[in-house]
Design an enzyme around this catalytic site. Sequence first.
Site, PDB file in Angstrom:
ATOM      1  CE  LYS A 255      29.742  24.500 -15.426  1.00 28.84           C
ATOM      2  NZ  LYS A 255      30.701  25.617 -15.407  1.00 28.84           N
TER       3      LYS A 255
HETATM    4  C1  LIG Z   1      32.069  25.654 -15.600  1.00 23.80           C
HETATM    5  C2  LIG Z   1      32.696  26.987 -15.643  1.00 23.80           C
HETATM    6  C3  LIG Z   1      33.973  27.182 -16.191  1.00 23.80           C
HETATM    7  C4  LIG Z   1      34.832  26.050 -16.708  1.00 23.80           C
HETATM    8  O1  LIG Z   1      34.352  25.479 -17.899  1.00 23.80           O
HETATM    9  P1  LIG Z   1      34.946  24.067 -18.384  1.00 23.80           P
HETATM   10  O2  LIG Z   1      34.085  23.704 -19.533  1.00 23.80           O
HETATM   11  O3  LIG Z   1      34.834  23.146 -17.222  1.00 23.80           O
HETATM   12  O4  LIG Z   1      36.374  24.301 -18.786  1.00 23.80           O
HETATM   13  C5  LIG Z   1      34.480  28.469 -16.238  1.00 23.80           C
HETATM   14  N1  LIG Z   1      33.784  29.520 -15.757  1.00 23.80           N
HETATM   15  C6  LIG Z   1      32.559  29.374 -15.215  1.00 23.80           C
HETATM   16  C7  LIG Z   1      31.847  30.588 -14.691  1.00 23.80           C
HETATM   17  C8  LIG Z   1      31.961  28.110 -15.134  1.00 23.80           C
HETATM   18  O5  LIG Z   1      30.749  27.985 -14.590  1.00 23.80           O
END
Ligand SMILES: *Cc1c(COP(=O)(O)O)cnc(C)c1O
Length: 407
Positions: free
Chosen positions: A112
């Site tokens: 993120k």
């Molecule tokens: C947020 C997240 C996801 C999912 O990503 P999306 O964009 O919601 O599909 C997958 N893996 C991790 C480690 C995340 O933090």
Amino acid sequence: MKYISTRGEAQAIGFVDAVLSGLAPDGGLYVPDAWPSFSREEIAGFAGRPYAEVATEVISRFAAPAIARDDLAAMCQAAYAGFTHPCVTPLKELYPGLFLLELFHGPTLAFKDVAMQLLAQLYDHVLGLQKRTMTIVCATSGDTGGAAVEAFRGRHNVRIVALFPEGRISEVQRRFMTTAQEDNVRCVAVEGTFDDCQTILKGMFQDEVFAREVDLSGVNSINWARIAAQAVYYFTAGLALGAPHRPVSFAVPTGNFGDAFAGYVASRMGLPIERIVVATNGNDILARALQGGDYAKGAVLATQSPAMDIQISSNFERLYFEATQRGSDPTAAAFQAFAAEGRVRIPDEALAAMRQLFVGASVSEDETTRAIISTFNETGELIDPHTAVAMAAARRIGPARATTPMA
Ligand SMILES: *Cc1c(COP(=O)(O)O)cnc(C)c1O
């Protein structure tokens, strides 16, 4: 670049408003009114350039003319300077032709960070120009809150409030959020689940008087700037794997479909992507939708990859809109029906359009564990359960042609 709603009933707005406003007033999601694209030569010209420069190229196609190019370049520079790897998102070959895209070199080690660091720069910049302050509230199951607090702490024009379910996030994640000393950060431990946090958040947005009073804003994964920022590493990874001279494929661990949709964006912008494997854990709504055309909500299962424990993949509405030839009427009808009944039947033509790029795969808890163990035994790399879901799906499905590299 103007932004229109997937449901067709909202006025077209500029980049800044699309970023600050979240959902469109008609309940739809904002998308660019036309896809910007790069020529093959332009994409080839990105090769070997620093990540922040490629980010400036890609994101400026969405942000112009609202954000001056020099300002955007400075923001990209600042956003990615804190990453601990000079490539920002380096690739590592784990198996012949199968690469790990490392998205964990940011300040909270969460993927993120890649989008959130840039988002914080953008918010501070545009709010400064507008002489305005906003309150960002985020509900988190762990990763998003830490990344958001880290990115927004100390910013002058933004207050950040993170709601997390007490006792249900890791200790490291809790500390990322609750040890920030800056005045513009507040964290609230909620007695309850992540869903309870989200319900509180929704209530705040629905209270229009309150929302206006504190100038409420959200930074969840439907935010267009997050999608645009995530499209960047598809380009840098694609280039490292031989694009635009050869196609590349990706396997993406998926929850809200933000990351996977960013791959679609890169493809629409001209990056030759052959296939994107949409890898889900047992919360397999997207895998079922892409396999059989049934987008139907199930009960949320708790898994070892909790960032993907989601049964409503918000960004899927954007793909539906594209797959129905930008049909705002069918999209509005489908997602109103989904809100009411928890299920939508994807028309055959739209499903075929989705399947030109996407393949869905659901990975069980056992398979996830086995992927962690076998990857460690065979390569020495210890992957986390989210990565393991993608790894299992990548090894099960693979690229369309055996010679295409996959990340
Ligand atoms: C947020 C997240 C996801 C999912 O990503 P999306 O964009 O919601 O599909 C997958 N893996 C991790 C480690 C995340 O933090």
